[in-house]
Design a protein around this motif. Sequence first.
Motif, PDB file in Angstrom:
ATOM      1  N   LEU A  79     -22.555  13.848 -12.506  1.00 42.91           N
ATOM      2  CA  LEU A  79     -23.673  12.679 -12.542  1.00 42.91           C
ATOM      3  C   LEU A  79     -24.423  13.102 -11.236  1.00 42.91           C
ATOM      4  N   GLY A  80     -23.977  13.824 -10.390  1.00 42.02           N
ATOM      5  CA  GLY A  80     -24.472  14.148  -9.024  1.00 42.02           C
ATOM      6  C   GLY A  80     -24.244  13.123  -8.185  1.00 42.02           C
ATOM      7  N   PHE A  81     -24.537  13.313  -6.737  1.00 45.81           N
ATOM      8  CA  PHE A  81     -24.310  12.306  -5.770  1.00 45.81           C
ATOM      9  C   PHE A  81     -22.962  11.541  -5.993  1.00 45.81           C
ATOM     10  N   TYR A  82     -21.961  12.095  -6.418  1.00 43.73           N
ATOM     11  CA  TYR A  82     -20.984  11.500  -6.836  1.00 43.73           C
ATOM     12  C   TYR A  82     -20.034  10.783  -5.732  1.00 43.73           C
ATOM     13  N   ARG A  83     -20.130  11.407  -4.523  1.00 47.55           N
ATOM     14  CA  ARG A  83     -19.174  10.775  -3.415  1.00 47.55           C
ATOM     15  C   ARG A  83     -20.007   9.404  -3.036  1.00 47.55           C
ATOM     16  N   ALA A  84     -21.360   9.613  -2.852  1.00 47.42           N
ATOM     17  CA  ALA A  84     -22.030   8.319  -2.495  1.00 47.42           C
ATOM     18  C   ALA A  84     -21.739   7.173  -3.696  1.00 47.42           C
TER      19      ALA A  84
END
Length: 210
Positions: A79-84
């Motif tokens: 989904l992207g930007f997964y860490r945040a």
Amino acid sequence: MLNRDDEIINRFNKQYGTKLYCYLKYSTPYELLFSTILSAQCTDERVNQVTKNLYKKYDSLEAFAKADVDELAKDIYSLGFYRAKSKNLVACAKVLLEKYNGDLPKSLEELVALPGVGRKTANVIRGNLFNDPSIVVDTHVKRISKRLGFTKETDPLKVEMDLMKKLPKEQWILWNLHLITFGRTVCFAKKPMCKECFLNDLCNSKDKVV
């Protein structure tokens, strides 16, 4: 006789109907909140594909609050930007449990104070869960509202304020739903299908394809 803005609204209602619905799939209020957080810079369709299994693995707010951030990040990697997003989901679950006993707050001020929740996400929640008229400014709403002359702004908050002045309250939630459908099927960012558009005679956009 309807003025131009009212005629545009009327044609949207005739074309797409006035029934309220949500593109994101959810079964509990917090699932809609989390899905909306996950949808940032990602399509609703992709979010629905991921959350189908995600909400089975983490089947409660308690499960999300106790989740390992790194493992959760792997679960939502596509989904992207997964860490945040992973950190925000865990932190948000903890706040909802500790401060709101697992419920979602209703006010805009309380919603935007939650980890990972901005004004757009808060307005999705207010409109879909609490039936509180609100305008969600996503990429489709911003682009098409400007093309149709409902705003000259590019900043989402300023666009929202302009639309609140121009649109009847009963159209606030519908405007987002209509423009998402319109933007995905007709009024593309590049090469809009102007010749087939049901608003062709009312559109004066510089992007108009003659």
